[in-house]
Design a protein around this motif. Structure first.
Motif, PDB file in Angstrom:
ATOM      1  N   GLY A   1      44.385  94.449  25.579  1.00  0.00           N
ATOM      2  CA  GLY A   1      43.571  93.880  26.649  1.00  0.00           C
ATOM      3  C   GLY A   1      44.278  92.746  27.358  1.00  0.00           C
ATOM      4  O   GLY A   1      45.136  92.061  26.788  1.00  0.00           O
ATOM      5  N   TYR A   2      43.918  92.522  28.609  1.00  0.00           N
ATOM      6  CA  TYR A   2      44.494  91.425  29.390  1.00  0.00           C
ATOM      7  C   TYR A   2      43.629  90.172  29.242  1.00  0.00           C
ATOM      8  O   TYR A   2      42.397  90.239  29.327  1.00  0.00           O
ATOM      9  N   TYR A   3      44.281  89.035  29.054  1.00  0.00           N
ATOM     10  CA  TYR A   3      43.576  87.761  28.978  1.00  0.00           C
ATOM     11  C   TYR A   3      43.047  87.356  30.358  1.00  0.00           C
ATOM     12  O   TYR A   3      43.438  87.910  31.382  1.00  0.00           O
ATOM     13  N   SER A   4      42.199  86.325  30.375  1.00  0.00           N
ATOM     14  CA  SER A   4      41.461  86.003  31.598  1.00  0.00           C
ATOM     15  C   SER A   4      42.198  85.082  32.560  1.00  0.00           C
ATOM     16  O   SER A   4      42.199  85.317  33.767  1.00  0.00           O
ATOM     17  N   SER A   5      42.817  84.006  32.057  1.00  0.00           N
ATOM     18  CA  SER A   5      43.361  83.022  32.995  1.00  0.00           C
ATOM     19  C   SER A   5      44.308  82.060  32.301  1.00  0.00           C
ATOM     20  O   SER A   5      44.313  81.949  31.070  1.00  0.00           O
ATOM     21  N   LEU A   6      45.074  81.358  33.116  1.00  0.00           N
ATOM     22  CA  LEU A   6      45.876  80.213  32.680  1.00  0.00           C
ATOM     23  C   LEU A   6      45.340  78.968  33.363  1.00  0.00           C
ATOM     24  O   LEU A   6      45.010  78.985  34.560  1.00  0.00           O
ATOM     25  N   ASP A   7      45.296  77.891  32.625  1.00  0.00           N
ATOM     26  CA  ASP A   7      44.760  76.629  33.112  1.00  0.00           C
ATOM     27  C   ASP A   7      45.630  76.047  34.220  1.00  0.00           C
ATOM     28  O   ASP A   7      46.825  76.338  34.315  1.00  0.00           O
ATOM     29  N   ALA A   8      45.013  75.222  35.058  1.00  0.00           N
ATOM     30  CA  ALA A   8      45.771  74.481  36.063  1.00  0.00           C
ATOM     31  C   ALA A   8      46.497  73.294  35.443  1.00  0.00           C
ATOM     32  O   ALA A   8      47.521  72.836  35.965  1.00  0.00           O
ATOM     33  N   ASP A   9      45.985  72.776  34.331  1.00  0.00           N
ATOM     34  CA  ASP A   9      46.478  71.533  33.754  1.00  0.00           C
ATOM     35  C   ASP A   9      47.312  71.794  32.500  1.00  0.00           C
ATOM     36  O   ASP A   9      47.121  72.780  31.794  1.00  0.00           O
ATOM     37  N   SER A  10      48.218  70.874  32.239  1.00  0.00           N
ATOM     38  CA  SER A  10      48.854  70.760  30.929  1.00  0.00           C
ATOM     39  C   SER A  10      49.148  69.282  30.709  1.00  0.00           C
ATOM     40  O   SER A  10      49.450  68.551  31.670  1.00  0.00           O
ATOM     41  N   GLU A  11      49.022  68.859  29.481  1.00  0.00           N
ATOM     42  CA  GLU A  11      49.183  67.437  29.129  1.00  0.00           C
ATOM     43  C   GLU A  11      48.323  66.546  30.019  1.00  0.00           C
ATOM     44  O   GLU A  11      48.714  65.441  30.381  1.00  0.00           O
ATOM     45  N   GLY A  12      47.136  67.052  30.382  1.00  0.00           N
ATOM     46  CA  GLY A  12      46.189  66.257  31.146  1.00  0.00           C
ATOM     47  C   GLY A  12      46.486  66.130  32.627  1.00  0.00           C
ATOM     48  O   GLY A  12      45.788  65.386  33.323  1.00  0.00           O
ATOM     49  N   GLU A  13      47.488  66.843  33.139  1.00  0.00           N
ATOM     50  CA  GLU A  13      47.841  66.731  34.557  1.00  0.00           C
ATOM     51  C   GLU A  13      47.884  68.107  35.198  1.00  0.00           C
ATOM     52  O   GLU A  13      48.495  69.035  34.657  1.00  0.00           O
ATOM     53  N   GLU A  14      47.284  68.206  36.377  1.00  0.00           N
ATOM     54  CA  GLU A  14      47.355  69.472  37.097  1.00  0.00           C
ATOM     55  C   GLU A  14      48.775  69.707  37.615  1.00  0.00           C
ATOM     56  O   GLU A  14      49.403  68.809  38.184  1.00  0.00           O
ATOM     57  N   GLY A  15      49.281  70.920  37.393  1.00  0.00           N
ATOM     58  CA  GLY A  15      50.579  71.312  37.920  1.00  0.00           C
ATOM     59  C   GLY A  15      51.777  70.813  37.142  1.00  0.00           C
ATOM     60  O   GLY A  15      52.916  71.123  37.509  1.00  0.00           O
ATOM     61  N   ARG A  16      51.561  70.070  36.070  1.00  0.00           N
ATOM     62  CA  ARG A  16      52.685  69.456  35.352  1.00  0.00           C
ATOM     63  C   ARG A  16      53.676  70.510  34.845  1.00  0.00           C
ATOM     64  O   ARG A  16      54.892  70.283  34.851  1.00  0.00           O
ATOM     65  N   PHE A  17      53.174  71.667  34.432  1.00  0.00           N
ATOM     66  CA  PHE A  17      54.048  72.720  33.911  1.00  0.00           C
ATOM     67  C   PHE A  17      54.951  73.290  35.005  1.00  0.00           C
ATOM     68  O   PHE A  17      56.073  73.735  34.718  1.00  0.00           O
ATOM     69  N   TYR A  18      54.515  73.252  36.262  1.00  0.00           N
ATOM     70  CA  TYR A  18      55.184  73.999  37.322  1.00  0.00           C
ATOM     71  C   TYR A  18      56.102  73.162  38.211  1.00  0.00           C
ATOM     72  O   TYR A  18      57.027  73.710  38.815  1.00  0.00           O
ATOM     73  N   VAL A  19      55.864  71.857  38.343  1.00  0.00           N
ATOM     74  CA  VAL A  19      56.620  71.070  39.316  1.00  0.00           C
ATOM     75  C   VAL A  19      57.872  70.462  38.674  1.00  0.00           C
ATOM     76  O   VAL A  19      57.997  70.399  37.447  1.00  0.00           O
ATOM     77  N   TRP A  20      58.776  70.009  39.527  1.00  0.00           N
ATOM     78  CA  TRP A  20      60.102  69.568  39.075  1.00  0.00           C
ATOM     79  C   TRP A  20      60.465  68.219  39.674  1.00  0.00           C
ATOM     80  O   TRP A  20      60.017  67.862  40.761  1.00  0.00           O
ATOM     81  N   GLN A  21      61.324  67.513  38.926  1.00  0.00           N
ATOM     82  CA  GLN A  21      62.050  66.381  39.473  1.00  0.00           C
ATOM     83  C   GLN A  21      63.434  66.874  39.914  1.00  0.00           C
ATOM     84  O   GLN A  21      64.054  67.679  39.215  1.00  0.00           O
ATOM     85  N   ARG A  22      63.906  66.375  41.038  1.00  0.00           N
ATOM     86  CA  ARG A  22      65.172  66.876  41.565  1.00  0.00           C
ATOM     87  C   ARG A  22      66.330  66.589  40.605  1.00  0.00           C
ATOM     88  O   ARG A  22      67.201  67.454  40.394  1.00  0.00           O
ATOM     89  N   ASP A  23      66.333  65.415  40.001  1.00  0.00           N
ATOM     90  CA  ASP A  23      67.413  65.084  39.063  1.00  0.00           C
ATOM     91  C   ASP A  23      67.385  65.982  37.837  1.00  0.00           C
ATOM     92  O   ASP A  23      68.430  66.315  37.265  1.00  0.00           O
ATOM     93  N   GLU A  24      66.189  66.399  37.420  1.00  0.00           N
ATOM     94  CA  GLU A  24      66.040  67.304  36.287  1.00  0.00           C
ATOM     95  C   GLU A  24      66.718  68.642  36.594  1.00  0.00           C
ATOM     96  O   GLU A  24      67.414  69.218  35.756  1.00  0.00           O
ATOM     97  N   VAL A  25      66.537  69.138  37.808  1.00  0.00           N
ATOM     98  CA  VAL A  25      67.161  70.399  38.211  1.00  0.00           C
ATOM     99  C   VAL A  25      68.667  70.227  38.335  1.00  0.00           C
ATOM    100  O   VAL A  25      69.452  71.078  37.913  1.00  0.00           O
TER     101      VAL A  25
END
Length: 702
Positions: free
Chosen positions: A336-360
């Motif tokens: 079966g397919y699961y329902s969704s992934l949260d917008a937040d991680s570690e209490g912040e929205e988008g934290r999993f997806y966004v980047w710092q330029r120096d990190e890249v």
């Protein structure tokens, strides 16, 4: 101590099991307590991936002071809108009647002990801000009004329920209304009967939908209207069908440009695949980061259709990456397919997806960084809250290569390696929460998208994934000819809804086209259709209720035809019943579909763009889809199937007969043949057998 939510299966309810609030799940125990104590019900509706639900939970429901107020004055009921969309539908409409604007999540409603709404809102902070009253203050005010003005509150609840009942369409002189609606559009062919009125409306409604949508088209960024922008797959699908059939280049370009901007912007996950819920801006740049199964299934199908129309490599890439994401992150080991992934991680929205330029920059070499930054927007200012970068395609491959001083083929190789490195780095981050319940209707949407894309691109792994999900639904959520709505941790429960039956019927019809027909799929399709008619059809007015005839009695029994974030259950039911009716020759399915179309015809005539799926169903009623039945050795039919799948024929049903199987109904009642052969039927008319692929393509037309 955990509250009463601790025994539930919903991850959203379990998130609140340790709140100091004395939460109850929706059910007779909570309603009986409200009646016996005379306390009003505080109903809170949300879902596990909802950002503002988390915010209100942290500010209010985890707060001892707020919880004490809630427990003193109210019977507190928490509902997962994904498990109980019936309750969510009712009280979202009630909110709109109270507030004069659409609601959302978290939905906060105050009800009388018998469930009648009298006041509500959405998110409330603990203390007043954002021009919103503080929740503590609101609780005290509602409690005071309930204590001192109860008769007025009860009367207000009764009045709201009367208004709610008026939102359920009833058939009066629907045929005449349908004829007038078509006549107002300048295309009436007479209203002497329901058939003629619906035929007339079928001619005018697709153009009406187009004319309603196009004035709001954003020619610069794609999409319709301003921020926030939602994907709207049902509307885009209906508009694309009209554009191709009518030769409407402007409408076609609007759909294709919208899909291109969505795929190039930040709504799409450029490292992991899949689409987020919606864009917070008009440029499709910064999304609300939750990922929902019910968005990605229909979008996978829509992008595969866009590839059929255009052959654009971008659309194929989106399908490949989204299907891979669904299998990698959203499919359970059991299928079966699961329902969704949260917008937040570690209490912040988008934290999993966004980047710092120096990190890249640290993980890539100079040449990689130069071309990656140019391609994905890291060479510009931070676009996420002024402090981070969210990836989007800001330059074409050729432009990014030129900026980096590289030939395009070298740039492409560097980009592929850079994406792999960043994907691996991102996987090491704290992941957003995943709602791992399996919902029947949402699984059906994903099965449909996966099976269709598998057919279009010749990807057997995707078809196998869809098959595993259907097998799971049949094993865990299909009981004695009836569906259940949700499954988690070995437990399936709750009566299924109209959407579950309608979407699953469509998914089964799609999977029937994935290879030689499996008779058990055909049997399941007919069982679903029969249950849909028996349990959901309104025998008096036509159309289908959202809940079954034996469902729990609520203050309203919704029966809606307009599309929302997903296609309407009534629209999908009509569309798929018509297709099954033509396939197996059962007029009961066609007649039930016509009764539903007649019920909703006046509304479709007035606002066709709100009823996109029913507009599509109307068009297919007037011009039935081609049923193509293939017979012959599997190897000799492979090229036929591949060629048919590559063309844009959105209404066609292509079924390959299983070898040696007889006794099939309707259009499927064809003999086994030693050489490749096809039969083509539209409605009640069938062509002579066709033995050449080129002749078959000519018979189907462009």
């Amino acid at each position: 101590m955990p509250n009463r939510l601790a025994g539930e299966t919903s991850p959203y309810l379990l998130q609140h099991a340790d709140n100091p609030v004395d939460w109850h799940p929706w059910g007779e125990e909570a309603l009986a307590l409200a009646r016996s104590t005379g306390r009003p019900i505080l109903l809170s509706v949300g879902y596990s991936a909802c950002h503002w639900c988390h915010v209100m939970a942290h500010e209010c429901f985890e707060d001892e002071e707020t919880a004490a107020l809630m427990n003193r004055w109210f019977v507190n009921v928490k509902v997962d809108r994904e498990e109980r969309p019936d309750i969510d539908q009712i009280y979202q409409v009630a909110h709109q009647l109270i507030a004069g604007r659409p609601g959302g999540w978290p939905l906060t409603m105050f009800l009388t002990p018998d469930g009648k709404p009298f006041f509500g809102g959405t998110y409330f902070p603990k203390r007043s801000r954002y021009n919103l009253p503080g929740f503590d203050e609101l609780l005290q005010r509602v409690a005071q009004v309930w204590a001192g003005q109860r008769e007025q509150v009860l009367a207000q609840g009764e009045e709201l329920v009367r208004h709610l009942a008026e939102t359920v369409p009833q058939r009066s002189d629907t045929v005449a209304d349908a004829g007038r609606a078509a006549g107002d559009a300048g295309d009436a062919r007479g209203a002497g009967g329901a058939g003629e009125a619906l035929d007339a409306l079928a001619l005018s409604a697709p153009r009406g939908l187009r004319d309603a949508l196009m004035p709001s088209y954003d020619a610069t960024h794609g999409g319709f209207g301003g921020a926030p922008k939602f994907p709207q797959p049902s509307s885009l699908d209906a508009l694309l069908r009209h554009a191709v059939s009518a030769g409407d280049a402007q409408a076609r370009d609007a759909v294709i440009s919208t899909l291109r901007h969505m795929a190039e912007g930040g709504l799409y996950d450029h490292l992991g695949g899949g689409f987020c819920r919606y864009s917070t801006d008009a440029q499709w740049l910064i999304p609300h980061f939750e990922k929902m199964l019910y968005d990605n299934g229909p979008l996978l199908r829509l992008y595969a259709e866009a590839w059929q129309v255009t052959g654009e490599p971008l659309f194929r890439q989106v399908c490949q990456e989204t299907a891979t994401w669904l299998m990698r992150q959203m499919q359970s080991p059991a299928g079966g397919y699961y329902s969704s992934l949260d917008a937040d991680s570690e209490g912040e929205e988008g934290r999993f997806y966004v980047w710092q330029r120096d990190e890249v920059r640290r993980i890539l070499d100079d040449a990689q960084f130069a071309v990656f930054a140019a391609r994905y927007g890291l060479d510009g200012p931070a676009n996420f809250e002024g402090r981070a970068w969210h990836l989007h395609l800001s330059a074409s491959l050729d432009e990014a290569a030129s900026k980096a001083g590289l030939p395009p083929d070298r740039a492409a190789a560097l980009l592929a390696d850079a994406r792999a490195r960043l994907s691996a780095l991102r996987e090491a981050r704290v992941r957003p929460g995943r709602d791992d319940k399996v919902l029947t209707g949402w699984n059906a949407m994903a099965i449909d998208g996966m099976a269709f894309a598998a057919r279009v691109f010749g990807e057997p792994r995707w078809a196998q994934s869809a098959r595993r999900a259907l097998d799971f639904v049949r094993a865990e959520l299909w009981r004695d000819g009836r569906l259940l709505a949700t499954h988690k941790d070995g437990r399936s429960h709750l009566n299924a809804y109209l959407d579950d039956y309608a979407f699953l019927l469509g998914a089964v019809l799609e999977l029937m086209q994935a290879g030689p027909l499996r008779p058990d799929d055909l049997h399941l399709a007919r069982e679903l259709a029969d249950a849909l008619l028996a349990q959901f059809e309104d025998p008096r007015d036509g159309g289908f209720f959202f809940t079954s005839h034996d469902h729990e009695a609520l203050v309203l029994r919704p029966k809606s035809g307009h599309d929302g974030a997903t296609a309407s259950g009534n629209g999908v039911a009509v569309l798929q019943l018509q297709r099954l009716g033509h396939l197996v020759g059962d007029v009961r399915y066609l007649q039930a579909a016509e009764r539903a179309l007649a019920l909703f015809a006046p509304e479709i005539g007035r606002v066709p763009h709100a009823f996109a799926t029913l507009v599509t169903a109307l068009a297919e009623r007037a011009s039935p889809p081609a049923v193509v039945v293939l017979s012959g050795p599997d190897a000799s039919l492979a090229r036929w199937r591949e060629t048919l799948a590559g063309g844009y024929r959105p209404g066609a049903l292509v079924v390959q007969l299983p070898g040696g199987f007889t006794g099939l109904p309707g259009a499927l009642a064809r003999p086994a043949t030693a050489a490749a052969q096809a039969w083509v039927c539209r409605g009640t008319q069938c062509l002579a057998p066709i033995g050449e692929l080129e002749a078959l393509l000519a018979a189907l037309g462009p």
